[in-house]
Design a protein around this motif. Structure first.
Motif, PDB file in Angstrom:
ATOM      1  N   UNK A  92     -22.809   1.721  10.057  1.00 49.34           N
ATOM      2  CA  UNK A  92     -22.814   1.904   8.607  1.00 49.34           C
ATOM      3  C   UNK A  92     -21.382   2.054   8.090  1.00 49.34           C
ATOM      4  N   UNK A  93     -20.613   2.913   8.739  1.00 52.56           N
ATOM      5  CA  UNK A  93     -19.233   3.159   8.315  1.00 52.56           C
ATOM      6  C   UNK A  93     -18.372   1.905   8.464  1.00 52.56           C
ATOM      7  N   UNK A  94     -18.603   1.140   9.518  1.00 58.15           N
ATOM      8  CA  UNK A  94     -17.823  -0.085   9.730  1.00 58.15           C
ATOM      9  C   UNK A  94     -18.014  -1.059   8.569  1.00 58.15           C
ATOM     10  N   UNK A  95     -19.241  -1.177   8.091  1.00 57.35           N
ATOM     11  CA  UNK A  95     -19.511  -2.069   6.966  1.00 57.35           C
ATOM     12  C   UNK A  95     -18.876  -1.522   5.689  1.00 57.35           C
ATOM     13  N   UNK A  96     -19.035  -0.235   5.458  1.00 59.39           N
ATOM     14  CA  UNK A  96     -18.446   0.373   4.253  1.00 59.39           C
ATOM     15  C   UNK A  96     -16.934   0.167   4.228  1.00 59.39           C
ATOM     16  N   UNK A  97     -16.303   0.355   5.371  1.00 58.95           N
ATOM     17  CA  UNK A  97     -14.850   0.183   5.432  1.00 58.95           C
ATOM     18  C   UNK A  97     -14.443  -1.264   5.156  1.00 58.95           C
ATOM     19  N   UNK A  98     -15.244  -2.209   5.646  1.00 62.35           N
ATOM     20  CA  UNK A  98     -14.930  -3.611   5.405  1.00 62.35           C
ATOM     21  C   UNK A  98     -15.014  -3.946   3.923  1.00 62.35           C
ATOM     22  N   UNK A  99     -16.029  -3.435   3.249  1.00 63.45           N
ATOM     23  CA  UNK A  99     -16.170  -3.683   1.814  1.00 63.45           C
ATOM     24  C   UNK A  99     -15.039  -3.005   1.051  1.00 63.45           C
ATOM     25  N   UNK A 100     -14.735  -1.787   1.438  1.00 68.62           N
ATOM     26  CA  UNK A 100     -13.636  -1.044   0.800  1.00 68.62           C
ATOM     27  C   UNK A 100     -12.321  -1.792   0.948  1.00 68.62           C
ATOM     28  N   UNK A 131     -20.275  -7.570  11.122  1.00 66.54           N
ATOM     29  CA  UNK A 131     -21.732  -7.683  11.224  1.00 66.54           C
ATOM     30  C   UNK A 131     -22.355  -6.331  10.915  1.00 66.54           C
ATOM     31  N   UNK A 132     -23.623  -6.368  10.598  1.00 64.35           N
ATOM     32  CA  UNK A 132     -24.336  -5.152  10.288  1.00 64.35           C
ATOM     33  C   UNK A 132     -25.005  -4.554  11.511  1.00 64.35           C
ATOM     34  N   UNK A 133     -25.976  -3.708  11.269  1.00 68.61           N
ATOM     35  CA  UNK A 133     -26.720  -3.068  12.354  1.00 68.61           C
ATOM     36  C   UNK A 133     -27.378  -4.106  13.251  1.00 68.61           C
ATOM     37  N   UNK A 134     -27.327  -3.819  14.535  1.00 70.24           N
ATOM     38  CA  UNK A 134     -27.923  -4.686  15.559  1.00 70.24           C
ATOM     39  C   UNK A 134     -27.366  -6.099  15.477  1.00 70.24           C
ATOM     40  N   UNK A 135     -26.090  -6.181  15.059  1.00 69.82           N
ATOM     41  CA  UNK A 135     -25.360  -7.438  14.971  1.00 69.82           C
ATOM     42  C   UNK A 135     -25.959  -8.407  13.962  1.00 69.82           C
ATOM     43  N   UNK A 136     -26.689  -7.892  12.987  1.00 68.62           N
ATOM     44  CA  UNK A 136     -27.303  -8.752  11.975  1.00 68.62           C
ATOM     45  C   UNK A 136     -26.258  -9.202  10.963  1.00 68.62           C
ATOM     46  N   UNK A 137     -26.392 -10.422  10.440  1.00 70.62           N
ATOM     47  CA  UNK A 137     -25.444 -10.882   9.416  1.00 70.62           C
ATOM     48  C   UNK A 137     -25.617 -10.093   8.121  1.00 70.62           C
TER      49      UNK A 137
END
Length: 255
Positions: free
Chosen positions: A71-79, A22-28
């Motif tokens: 932010x980093x959590x999302x980047x890592x997931x995409x990577x 999930x993104x910031x503030x648990x947003x999809x």
């Protein structure tokens, strides 16, 4: 006027479904596509991420850390899912998804080049720490006694400063040698500013903070090479970490 905007995390190619993240503030999360590039975005509330409140939040270290982690959590997931990602600057906000598409179009060449550069490669970090030499620690030799003349004190102080300057020169030479050694095993490299001891957790000052872009097929060999070299060092602590998303080689600071 909408009360939300699009927060842009990164760009990639052929980004599939990002399940379990999930993104910031648990947003999809959602993918905004344009011209063969994909931007990973989520909706954020303008009461928190609008221009005025964002300026205030950027002065709040606790808020910054929380946003940076998400932010980093999302980047890592995409990577992990795609193997190549170009992270956007922290808190990159577009008014709408159409504005995101415009951003992808205007930065297309830069984004495409960054993704080509890091495809099949990851970032590794090598950090070197070296203790202060005897007589150069802060405050050493600065005190005087009633028996110490002004001339003697000045001579000792000059000697101390000379030792400190020489220690800095020596440390720089050691750092340069280590960096050259591992730069040759990487496809690209960068020297980053040394980190403060409060961040590193080590008493010794950092003399090298190196980032190295390494082919994924050579990653473990790179780690082994650094670790083997570290065993032969007597006065330098060497650490190696990775693989990481290639922030140092793709981040779009002005994106």
């Amino acid at each position: 006027m909408s009360d939300t905007a699009s927060y842009v995390y990164a760009a990639g190619r052929a980004v599939g479904e990002l399940s379990g993240i999930r993104g910031l503030r648990d947003a999809p999360l959602r993918v905004v596509r344009c011209g063969g590039l994909d931007a990973i975005v989520s909706s954020v509330d303008l009461q928190e991420f609008g221009e005025a409140p964002l300026r205030e939040h950027l002065e709040d270290l606790g808020w910054l850390e929380e946003v940076a982690r998400s932010h980093d959590r999302v980047v890592r997931a995409v990577w992990s899912a795609t193997g190549a990602v170009a992270p956007f600057r922290l808190a990159t906000i577009c008014t709408t998804d159409d504005a995101v598409r415009i951003r992808l179009t205007t930065r297309y060449d830069e984004l495409a080049a960054a993704l080509d550069r890091v495809a099949g490669r990851s970032e590794w970090t090598v950090k070197a720490f070296r203790p202060l030499v005897s007589g150069t620690s802060a405050g050493a030799g600065t005190g005087t006694s009633t028996a110490t003349s002004g001339t003697t004190y000045l001579m000792r102080r000059r000697e101390q400063l000379d030792q400190q300057r020489q220690a800095a020169v020596d440390a720089q030479a050691v750092a340069d040698d280590i960096h050259r050694r591992f730069a040759g095993a990487a496809d690209a490299c960068r020297r980053l500013p040394p980190q403060d001891r409060r961040l590193t957790g080590y008493d010794e000052p950092m003399i090298l903070n190196g980032a190295y872009l390494v082919d994924d097929r050579e990653g473990e060999r790179f780690r082994s090479t650094v670790e083997a070299f570290a065993l032969g060092l007597s006065d330098v602590r060497l650490t190696v970490d990775g693989p990481w998303p290639p922030y140092s080689f793709t981040s779009l600071e002005s994106a």
